[in-house]
Scaffold this active site. Structure first.
Site, PDB file in Angstrom:
ATOM      1  N   ARG A   1      37.534  26.837  35.918  1.00 23.30           N
ATOM      2  CA  ARG A   1      35.965  27.232  35.934  1.00 23.30           C
ATOM      3  C   ARG A   1      35.586  27.996  34.345  1.00 23.30           C
ATOM      4  O   ARG A   1      36.424  28.453  34.465  1.00 23.30           O
ATOM      5  CB  ARG A   1      36.296  28.219  36.830  1.00 23.30           C
ATOM      6  CG  ARG A   1      37.176  29.602  37.344  1.00 23.30           C
ATOM      7  CD  ARG A   1      36.681  30.737  38.167  1.00 23.30           C
ATOM      8  NE  ARG A   1      37.439  31.957  37.980  1.00 23.30           N
ATOM      9  CZ  ARG A   1      36.729  33.098  37.895  1.00 23.30           C
ATOM     10  NH1 ARG A   1      35.365  33.128  37.588  1.00 23.30           N
ATOM     11  NH2 ARG A   1      37.261  34.259  37.700  1.00 23.30           N
ATOM     12  N   THR A   2      34.046  28.382  34.598  1.00 23.41           N
ATOM     13  CA  THR A   2      33.376  29.001  33.276  1.00 23.41           C
ATOM     14  C   THR A   2      34.200  30.810  32.827  1.00 23.41           C
ATOM     15  O   THR A   2      33.571  31.403  34.115  1.00 23.41           O
ATOM     16  CB  THR A   2      32.152  28.603  33.557  1.00 23.41           C
ATOM     17  OG1 THR A   2      32.301  27.163  33.381  1.00 23.41           O
ATOM     18  CG2 THR A   2      31.494  28.851  31.965  1.00 23.41           C
ATOM     19  N   LEU A   3      34.158  30.575  32.165  1.00 18.43           N
ATOM     20  CA  LEU A   3      34.890  32.640  31.969  1.00 18.43           C
ATOM     21  C   LEU A   3      33.972  32.615  31.344  1.00 18.43           C
ATOM     22  O   LEU A   3      33.085  33.864  30.915  1.00 18.43           O
ATOM     23  CB  LEU A   3      36.181  32.298  31.586  1.00 18.43           C
ATOM     24  CG  LEU A   3      37.668  32.586  32.963  1.00 18.43           C
ATOM     25  CD1 LEU A   3      37.956  33.183  32.313  1.00 18.43           C
ATOM     26  CD2 LEU A   3      36.916  33.187  34.184  1.00 18.43           C
TER      27      LEU A   3
END
Lengths: 272, 235
Positions: free
Chosen positions: B29-31
């Site tokens: 997931r995009t952090l």
């Protein structure tokens, strides 16, 4: 139509290339009570005969609002009709949730037709036994479609389905050229006349019929009984006089009006 | 804008939130964003919509890529501009290409307008945010359909609204005040371009991630989208 060895399964073709189960499903539509639709450039009117089983019971609901811009009139197995109306309402709502704009009628009927087609190609399913007259508005104007149990759909200027619909169709065929440019009131009037044709001489009263309208600037709604009765009264008076010149000019025998005996509603309980 | 993003990294990871936001699968997931675009500015003018953005793709504080197209046409009626993570913008363009393709395949004379595309994107952005895997962008969506002009914006948390002039990132702080003062209903195309150019100049002065090469798209009433590429020199 007679029984034969190819008509048990919807997935069995006959040697003549027919699917009998699908054709039997279309018979079920013909047994239902009449439903009529007509459209002009800006409005669609749906009308149907609503006979109750007995004086004690309520009338069968045959017209369903699907969304502000679409409504449907059914003929045949009302349970199937109800389920399909629910599907249509769901599709419209979901489309609006995602795009915040109304599902074009043309796309709704294609989705409906594809759903009906599935049931003609699965051995564990049966075709829907209901014909739907879908009336609605989109960017390109007013549209009327007929959806068949076979999964076919057609666009119409005017159409009638159900029992004794041929009488209505004959009336509509005479008048349809004028519909596109018709006013809202004249469209409703023509719907009532067409409805009357299916009654074979019985008196048209607002308790036995339902009328619904959708148009530019007018959300789909069913007209209430007083409005319908008032329209009928208005047109009946004009109607009797208009009927005479109409019949005089056409060779088509409106013999239906002359028959004294009303035909008995010996429809199966599930059909309306 | 970068400061704001770094601020969001201090998520408290208790065991409870871990399982909710799948910390062991954080690679999925995009952090944080990596290659980013800066502001997009959009206005309505008399005949349609104007969008402007520079062509820079920053890698942190490095101005790494200088020919990134951050404005694209969508379908027959709309324009989209994106700031934030460029790879997420490319993903969004894939979603939109699929959407427009399906729409065209109906072949029925109906087509998705800017309002529909904006709403679709809002749903996508908000749903991703709810799964703690956002598309790290702020989008501007504008267009004209049947003579109706539409201009809206939606960002990575799903906040969306329409207005006569919108901007993302630093554009909110530097360009919008100029637009509020000088925008009016009947801007001609030339006036609109001059106004946008003024905004982009201020952004070039004051935004560290701005570059001196611009892209401007316009959408006209009744006509397919067209675009012109502008090259402005450092002042």
């Amino acid at each position: 139509m007679f029984r034969n060895q190819y008509d048990t399964d919807v997935t069995t073709w006959s040697p003549a290339g027919r699917l009998f189960q699908v054709e039997y499903a279309m018979e079920a539509v013909k047994q239902g009570s009449a439903a009529i639709g007509l459209r002009s450039k800006s409005h669609v009117v749906l009308a149907c005969v609503n006979k109750a089983n007995s004086e004690l019971s309520s009338h069968q609901k045959k017209i369903f609002k699907v969304d502000d811009h679409v409504g449907v009139a059914i003929a045949g197995l009302t349970a199937d009709g109800r389920v399909l109306s629910r599907y249509m309402r769901n599709e419209c709502i979901n489309y609006f949730y995602t795009y915040e704009s109304q599902l074009p009628v043309g796309r709704l009927v294609v989705q409906l037709a594809d759903k009906a087609q599935v049931c003609t190609q699965r051995s564990w399913k049966r075709p829907y036994g209901v014909g739907l007259l879908v009336g609605g508005l989109d960017e390109s104007g007013a549209h009327l479609y007929y959806n068949c149990p076979s999964g076919n759909y057609f666009e119409y200027q005017a159409f009638a389905i159900g029992s004794r619909s041929q009488a209505a169709k004959t009336y509509l065929e005479r008048k349809f050229v004028s519909f596109m440019a018709s006013s809202r009131e004249n469209l409703i009037k023509d719907a009532l006349f067409a409805l009357r044709e299916t009654l074979q001489g019985e008196k048209l009263t607002s308790s036995a019929c339902t009328i619904a309208v959708v148009g530019v600037g007018e959300a789909f709604h069913i007209l209430d009984q007083e409005t319908v009765q008032a329209l009928i009264n208005e047109f009946e008076i004009a109607g009797e006089e208009a009927a005479a010149p109409d019949q005089a000019g056409v060779d088509e025998p409106s013999a239906a009006d002359d028959q004294a005996a009303p035909v008995d509603q010996s429809a199966a309980p599930m059909d309306m | 804008m970068l400061l704001g993003i770094l601020g969001m990294n201090s998520l408290d990871c208790t065991p409870a939130t871990n399982s909710l936001i799948r910390s062991e699968a954080d690679s999925q997931r995009t952090l944080y964003p990596y290659v980013t675009g800066t502001s997009v500015v959009g206005i309505k003018y008399k005949d349609g919509i104007l969008l402007a953005a520079d062509m820079g793709g920053s890698y942190g504080s490095t101005l790494r890529y200088k020919s990134v197209e951050r404005l694209k046409p969508v379908g027959k009626h709309s324009l989209i501009g994106a700031s934030g993570e460029i790879s997420d913008f490319q993903e969004i363009m894939r979603y939109l290409d699929d959407l427009i393709l399906s729409d065209n395949m109906w072949d029925d004379g109906n087509s998705l307008g800017p309002k529909e595309v904006h709403n679709y994107l809002t749903r996508v952005m908000y749903n991703r945010r709810n799964k703690f895997n956002p598309l790290w962008n702020s989008l501007v969506l504008g267009g004209v359909k049947n003579g109706q002009k539409y201009l809206g914006t939606v960002n990575m948390i799903g906040v969306h609204y329409e207005d006569n002039h919108v901007a993302t990132g630093f554009g909110n702080h530097l360009a919008l005040p100029l637009l509020r003062d000088e925008w009016h209903e009947n801007l001609t195309f030339e006036e609109g371009v001059i106004l946008l150019e003024k905004c982009m100049r201020v952004l070039l002065y004051r935004d560290r991630s701005a570059v001196n090469k611009l892209q401007v798209l316009f959408s006209l009433c009744g006509i397919h989208t067209s675009r012109l590429l502008g090259n402005c020199c450092t002042v």
